[in-house]
Design a protein around this motif. Structure first.
Motif, PDB file in Angstrom:
ATOM      1  N   VAL A   1       3.530  -4.927   3.169  1.00 20.54           N
ATOM      2  CA  VAL A   1       4.700  -4.056   3.119  1.00 20.54           C
ATOM      3  C   VAL A   1       4.270  -2.687   2.584  1.00 20.54           C
ATOM      4  O   VAL A   1       4.250  -2.465   1.374  1.00 20.54           O
ATOM      5  CB  VAL A   1       5.807  -4.671   2.224  1.00 20.54           C
ATOM      6  CG1 VAL A   1       7.046  -3.787   2.206  1.00 20.54           C
ATOM      7  CG2 VAL A   1       6.157  -6.083   2.675  1.00 20.54           C
ATOM      8  N   PRO A   2       3.906  -1.771   3.481  1.00 18.40           N
ATOM      9  CA  PRO A   2       3.485  -0.444   3.035  1.00 18.40           C
ATOM     10  C   PRO A   2       4.676   0.473   2.754  1.00 18.40           C
ATOM     11  O   PRO A   2       5.767   0.278   3.300  1.00 18.40           O
ATOM     12  CB  PRO A   2       2.673   0.098   4.214  1.00 18.40           C
ATOM     13  CG  PRO A   2       2.817  -0.877   5.312  1.00 18.40           C
ATOM     14  CD  PRO A   2       3.703  -1.994   4.882  1.00 18.40           C
ATOM     15  N   LEU A   3       4.443   1.463   1.910  1.00 20.18           N
ATOM     16  CA  LEU A   3       5.433   2.495   1.620  1.00 20.18           C
ATOM     17  C   LEU A   3       4.787   3.841   1.923  1.00 20.18           C
ATOM     18  O   LEU A   3       3.781   4.198   1.309  1.00 20.18           O
ATOM     19  CB  LEU A   3       5.881   2.436   0.161  1.00 20.18           C
ATOM     20  CG  LEU A   3       6.827   3.554  -0.310  1.00 20.18           C
ATOM     21  CD1 LEU A   3       8.146   3.516   0.460  1.00 20.18           C
ATOM     22  CD2 LEU A   3       7.062   3.453  -1.809  1.00 20.18           C
ATOM     23  N   LEU A   4       5.349   4.561   2.884  1.00 26.17           N
ATOM     24  CA  LEU A   4       4.906   5.915   3.223  1.00 26.17           C
ATOM     25  C   LEU A   4       5.893   6.865   2.566  1.00 26.17           C
ATOM     26  O   LEU A   4       7.103   6.751   2.771  1.00 26.17           O
ATOM     27  CB  LEU A   4       4.884   6.105   4.733  1.00 26.17           C
ATOM     28  CG  LEU A   4       4.130   5.025   5.515  1.00 26.17           C
ATOM     29  CD1 LEU A   4       4.246   5.265   7.009  1.00 26.17           C
ATOM     30  CD2 LEU A   4       2.691   4.943   5.075  1.00 26.17           C
TER      31      LEU A   4
ATOM     32  N   HIS B   1       0.873  -1.167   0.000  1.00 30.83           N
ATOM     33  CA  HIS B   1       0.000   0.000   0.000  1.00 30.83           C
ATOM     34  C   HIS B   1       0.910   1.216   0.000  1.00 30.83           C
ATOM     35  O   HIS B   1       1.776   1.334   0.868  1.00 30.83           O
ATOM     36  CB  HIS B   1      -0.871  -0.041   1.254  1.00 30.83           C
ATOM     37  CG  HIS B   1      -1.941   0.992   1.292  1.00 30.83           C
ATOM     38  ND1 HIS B   1      -2.582   1.314   2.456  1.00 30.83           N
ATOM     39  CD2 HIS B   1      -2.490   1.773   0.335  1.00 30.83           C
ATOM     40  CE1 HIS B   1      -3.500   2.240   2.212  1.00 30.83           C
ATOM     41  NE2 HIS B   1      -3.452   2.535   0.937  1.00 30.83           N
ATOM     42  N   VAL B   2       0.746   2.098  -0.964  1.00 30.53           N
ATOM     43  CA  VAL B   2       1.561   3.306  -1.041  1.00 30.53           C
ATOM     44  C   VAL B   2       0.718   4.491  -0.583  1.00 30.53           C
ATOM     45  O   VAL B   2      -0.403   4.689  -1.068  1.00 30.53           O
ATOM     46  CB  VAL B   2       2.082   3.549  -2.469  1.00 30.53           C
ATOM     47  CG1 VAL B   2       2.918   4.823  -2.522  1.00 30.53           C
ATOM     48  CG2 VAL B   2       2.891   2.356  -2.965  1.00 30.53           C
ATOM     49  N   LEU B   3       1.269   5.256   0.350  1.00 29.72           N
ATOM     50  CA  LEU B   3       0.591   6.451   0.852  1.00 29.72           C
ATOM     51  C   LEU B   3       1.481   7.668   0.644  1.00 29.72           C
ATOM     52  O   LEU B   3       2.636   7.682   1.074  1.00 29.72           O
ATOM     53  CB  LEU B   3       0.269   6.303   2.338  1.00 29.72           C
ATOM     54  CG  LEU B   3      -0.712   5.198   2.682  1.00 29.72           C
ATOM     55  CD1 LEU B   3      -0.771   4.989   4.185  1.00 29.72           C
ATOM     56  CD2 LEU B   3      -2.085   5.517   2.128  1.00 29.72           C
ATOM     57  N   ASN B   4       0.958   8.658  -0.041  1.00 28.09           N
ATOM     58  CA  ASN B   4       1.631   9.937  -0.215  1.00 28.09           C
ATOM     59  C   ASN B   4       1.311  10.741   1.044  1.00 28.09           C
ATOM     60  O   ASN B   4       0.277  11.393   1.135  1.00 28.09           O
ATOM     61  CB  ASN B   4       1.110  10.614  -1.487  1.00 28.09           C
ATOM     62  CG  ASN B   4       1.677  11.996  -1.699  1.00 28.09           C
ATOM     63  OD1 ASN B   4       2.137  12.646  -0.777  1.00 28.09           O
ATOM     64  ND2 ASN B   4       1.608  12.457  -2.939  1.00 28.09           N
ATOM     65  N   THR B   5       2.195  10.656   2.032  1.00 24.87           N
ATOM     66  CA  THR B   5       1.925  11.288   3.322  1.00 24.87           C
ATOM     67  C   THR B   5       2.070  12.811   3.269  1.00 24.87           C
ATOM     68  O   THR B   5       1.518  13.507   4.122  1.00 24.87           O
ATOM     69  CB  THR B   5       2.827  10.707   4.428  1.00 24.87           C
ATOM     70  OG1 THR B   5       4.187  10.852   4.052  1.00 24.87           O
ATOM     71  CG2 THR B   5       2.503   9.245   4.663  1.00 24.87           C
ATOM     72  N   ALA B   6       2.783  13.337   2.292  1.00 22.86           N
ATOM     73  CA  ALA B   6       2.924  14.783   2.153  1.00 22.86           C
ATOM     74  C   ALA B   6       1.594  15.421   1.780  1.00 22.86           C
ATOM     75  O   ALA B   6       1.271  16.519   2.237  1.00 22.86           O
ATOM     76  CB  ALA B   6       3.976  15.115   1.100  1.00 22.86           C
ATOM     77  N   MET B   7       0.815  14.726   0.968  1.00 30.15           N
ATOM     78  CA  MET B   7      -0.455  15.261   0.504  1.00 30.15           C
ATOM     79  C   MET B   7      -1.653  14.600   1.188  1.00 30.15           C
ATOM     80  O   MET B   7      -2.787  15.020   0.989  1.00 30.15           O
ATOM     81  CB  MET B   7      -0.561  15.096  -1.013  1.00 30.15           C
ATOM     82  CG  MET B   7       0.548  15.832  -1.762  1.00 30.15           C
ATOM     83  SD  MET B   7       0.584  15.467  -3.528  1.00 30.15           S
ATOM     84  CE  MET B   7      -0.850  16.363  -4.078  1.00 30.15           C
ATOM     85  N   GLY B   8      -1.388  13.529   1.951  1.00 34.52           N
ATOM     86  CA  GLY B   8      -2.465  12.842   2.641  1.00 34.52           C
ATOM     87  C   GLY B   8      -3.388  12.067   1.725  1.00 34.52           C
ATOM     88  O   GLY B   8      -4.590  11.981   1.973  1.00 34.52           O
TER      89      GLY B   8
END
Length: 139
Positions: free
Chosen positions: A124-127, A32-39
């Motif tokens: 295996v998530p990627l933040l 799961h990929v999460l763009n944490t900068a933009m939420g």
């Protein structure tokens, strides 16, 4: 010449051996990929899954995919192909950031991990931000 092609020529990456994971069967390995900068989820990010050959340490490509609108990539590997080994997921972060009009510091991210018990489920998530990333073993 790309770094990937150079690794192929030098024998670090063996010829592609893609598997076609069944879309309906649950994969024992998820990401799961999460763009944490933009939420927001990291949608439409290309990625590839590799398994390391223990006798040569070369990487064999297992599958490729693209994250969906929720930042997930279902069907990475079937239960039958999932064995105890060292794996890596390579995320094409430069292409992702370029697709939303941004630049980034890391053109790709490779997460390398060991599977000891293929009977378990691994997540295996990627933040991700343009200048940083982190990961962990999820559930």
């Amino acid at each position: 010449m790309s770094a990937y092609r150079l690794q192929q020529i030098q024998g670090h990456i063996l010829p592609e051996t893609k598997s076609t994971a069944m879309a309906g069967s649950p994969s024992p390995l998820t990401t799961h990929v999460l763009n944490t900068a933009m939420g927001v989820p990291g949608a439409n990010m290309a990625l590839s899954l590799y398994r390391q050959d223990p006798s040569t340490n070369a990487w064999r490509m297992i599958n490729t995919g693209t994250t969906n609108d929720d930042g997930r990539c279902p069907g990475l590997i079937t239960k039958q192909l999932f064995t105890s080994a060292v794996y890596k997921i390579r995320f094409d972060t430069a292409q992702y950031w370029a697709s939303i009009g941004e630049t980034c510091f890391y053109p790709y991210v490779e997460i390398v991990f060991t599977i000891d018990d293929p009977g378990q489920k691994y997540h295996v998530p990627l933040l991700l931000t343009r200048f940083s990333y982190s990961t962990y073993r999820g559930s």
